[in-house]
Each structure stands twice: as C-alpha cells, then as structure tokens.
Design a protein around this motif. Structure first.
Motif, PDB file in Angstrom:
ATOM      1  N   PRO A 203       0.794  -1.240   0.000  1.00 33.87           N
ATOM      2  CA  PRO A 203       0.000   0.000   0.000  1.00 33.87           C
ATOM      3  C   PRO A 203       0.823   1.284   0.000  1.00 33.87           C
ATOM      4  CG  PRO A 203      -0.897  -1.596   1.549  1.00 33.87           C
ATOM      5  CD  PRO A 203       0.424  -2.145   1.096  1.00 33.87           C
ATOM      6  N   ILE A 204       1.965   1.286   0.708  1.00 36.34           N
ATOM      7  CA  ILE A 204       2.808   2.482   0.790  1.00 36.34           C
ATOM      8  C   ILE A 204       3.975   2.338  -0.183  1.00 36.34           C
ATOM      9  CG2 ILE A 204       4.240   3.910   2.294  1.00 36.34           C
ATOM     10  CD1 ILE A 204       2.542   2.893   4.645  1.00 36.34           C
ATOM     11  N   MET A 205       4.066   3.232  -1.154  1.00 35.82           N
ATOM     12  CA  MET A 205       5.066   3.079  -2.221  1.00 35.82           C
ATOM     13  C   MET A 205       6.455   3.570  -1.827  1.00 35.82           C
ATOM     14  SD  MET A 205       4.296   6.193  -4.912  1.00 35.82           S
ATOM     15  CE  MET A 205       5.948   6.094  -5.582  1.00 35.82           C
ATOM     16  N   LEU A 206       6.563   4.333  -0.736  1.00 31.31           N
ATOM     17  CA  LEU A 206       7.850   4.868  -0.318  1.00 31.31           C
ATOM     18  C   LEU A 206       8.338   4.158   0.938  1.00 31.31           C
ATOM     19  CD1 LEU A 206       7.010   8.648  -0.784  1.00 31.31           C
ATOM     20  CD2 LEU A 206       8.208   7.156  -2.388  1.00 31.31           C
ATOM     21  N   LYS A 207       9.665   4.134   1.117  1.00 27.34           N
ATOM     22  CA  LYS A 207      10.250   3.493   2.289  1.00 27.34           C
ATOM     23  C   LYS A 207      11.284   4.422   2.928  1.00 27.34           C
ATOM     24  CE  LYS A 207       9.893  -1.230   0.456  1.00 27.34           C
ATOM     25  NZ  LYS A 207      10.687  -2.435   0.062  1.00 27.34           N
ATOM     26  N   ALA A 208      11.407   4.333   4.252  1.00 30.36           N
ATOM     27  CA  ALA A 208      12.485   5.055   4.926  1.00 30.36           C
ATOM     28  C   ALA A 208      13.818   4.582   4.376  1.00 30.36           C
ATOM     29  CB  ALA A 208      12.410   4.805   6.427  1.00 30.36           C
ATOM     30  N   GLY A 209      14.714   5.529   4.127  1.00 32.02           N
ATOM     31  CA  GLY A 209      16.016   5.197   3.554  1.00 32.02           C
ATOM     32  C   GLY A 209      16.092   5.474   2.064  1.00 32.02           C
ATOM     33  N   ASP A 210      14.939   5.580   1.405  1.00 33.36           N
ATOM     34  CA  ASP A 210      14.931   5.964  -0.001  1.00 33.36           C
ATOM     35  C   ASP A 210      15.154   7.471  -0.117  1.00 33.36           C
ATOM     36  OD1 ASP A 210      14.402   3.405  -0.933  1.00 33.36           O
ATOM     37  OD2 ASP A 210      12.233   3.699  -1.001  1.00 33.36           O
TER      38      ASP A 210
END
Length: 241
Positions: A203-210
């Motif tokens: 559901p969430i397309m972004l991640k911490a660290g990107d």
C-alpha cells in the motif's frame, strides 16, 4: 551515543531504543541498521517495530517474553547490527504541480522568504530528499535536506481537510500528505501519484532510507498522470526496471 543507545521503557508493553537526540543521517543509519537486524533475528514476542528519526519503538507481548529477556536479546542483536547490509536506496521522482489551487500557500512561502514563486519551486526541486521516516498518517513522508532558503512556519490555524498528494512545508521540513487529512503545513503543490493505496499489494510506495526528488509538471501533465493506472509500475516496465 550512536554505539551506546539508551533503552527506555514505554509503558508495560513497549521499549524504546534511542540512538541520539537530533536529526542527522548517521543516527538514522543506526536506526535503520538496528531495525533491519531486529527483523532478521526475529525475536519471539516482538509484536511490532517502528523506526523513527532517531529511535525505535518496540512493542512486545509480556506473556511471551519478559522485559529482562527482551533487553538481553536486543543487546545481542545490537552487537551484530553493523553486520547488516543496508539495501541500496532508491531515488524516486515525484511529479508535482506547483501553485494555484494545488499549492495555495506558494505565494506566502515566497513572500515570507523574500524570493519569487519560481525561486521557491527551483529550490524545492533541486534537492534529493532523504526519507527519514514515515508516520502521522499511512505513508506520510518526513524528509531531510530542505534548504533553509524556503523554511516557513506552519499555519497558525490548521486546515481541516487537505487533499491527498499535497506537498507542504513546515519549518525546516517538507513532505507529502498521502491521504486526505487535517494538517497545518504550508501547501505549495500537489502530486498526482498515490503515495498510499490500500488496494495495492504494497500500500505504501515509499520506504524510509529511499531518496525522493520533486519534479515540476504542468497542470495538464498532472491531469494526464491521474488517468494512468499503476503509473510507477508502467514507468518501470518502460525503463526495463
């Protein structure tokens, strides 16, 4: 302190591992290392692990593991966390239309900083922002690296309803509202990309660290992208992943 974090109790079912008291990449890398290490070693009794800018909140089941045993296991994981290979960060471009009905506070941000609206857009799109953490609402991005040339205080009175995809500024931070919600950030633009979609496999397309880069687009381009289902999946296919 990075290598000697504090272990703090948070009620009777959670513990916080605090690596520092400021926002910087080195502390955040420690958070990510420890978070990935905890995931890898899969300690029985841990219910949820939530990374933040500078700490990790660990919720546990006291009927499965007591706090003493949990801390001992976390100490063991901590001794191995630097052996964890952090995945290469992705750079994700976020098309954004600035100003007008999409960014009603762009004019104020420009005036507050004694620059033009074009200057605000140029400065805002000239940085690759580190995604330090997600929170507040599902997928809300807390980004690092914004220029102090466009730093602007929050609204005195928050809005009750902000459209999904709105891009805002609050103090030294910038971010994206993934869903319609209340909020007090200065809105300078909006992206047609669905940062959060409950119907997606992830559901969430972004991640911490990107890393995230805002790319200015026209209103027509905004409307065109809105019509494209699974925009990023299609884009990756065309580029050969």
């Amino acid at each position: 302190m990075y290598n000697n974090p504090k272990y703090l109790l948070a009620g009777d079912k959670a513990i916080i591992i605090e690596f520092g008291n400021e926002i910087n990449k080195e502390i955040n890398n420690c958070v990510r290392n420890m978070y990935l290490a905890i995931k890898k070693y899969n300690i029985k009794g841990i219910v949820e692990t939530i990374p933040t800018y500078r700490s990790i909140l660990i919720e546990y089941d006291p009927l499965t593991i007591n706090i003493k045993d949990l801390k001992n296991k976390l100490y063991q994981v901590q001794s191995k966390m630097n052996d964890i290979q952090i995945p290469e960060p992705r750079l994700i471009e976020i098309p954004t239309v600035y100003g007008g009905k999409y960014g009603p506070d762009l004019k104020f941000v420009a005036k507050y900083n004694n620059i033009t609206e074009k200057d605000v857009i140029k400065i805002h799109t000239s940085v690759d922002y580190l995604i330090y953490m997600l929170g507040f609402t599902p997928g809300f991005t807390y980004l690092g690296g914004m220029s102090d040339k466009i730093e602007t205080p929050r609204l005195e009175t928050p809005r009750l309803k902000i459209p999904a995809g709105s891009v805002g500024i609050a103090g030294k931070q910038t971010g994206i509202y993934p869903i319609e919600s209340p909020g007090g950030w200065q809105l300078i633009g909006r992206t047609p990309i669905k940062i959060y979609d409950s119907l997606r496999k992830n559901p969430i397309m972004l991640k911490a660290g990107d890393y995230l880069r805002f790319v200015p687009i026209t209103e027509k381009e905004y409307e065109d992208i809105l019509q494209v289902e699974n925009y990023y999946e299609n884009k990756e296919d065309k580029e050969g992943r």
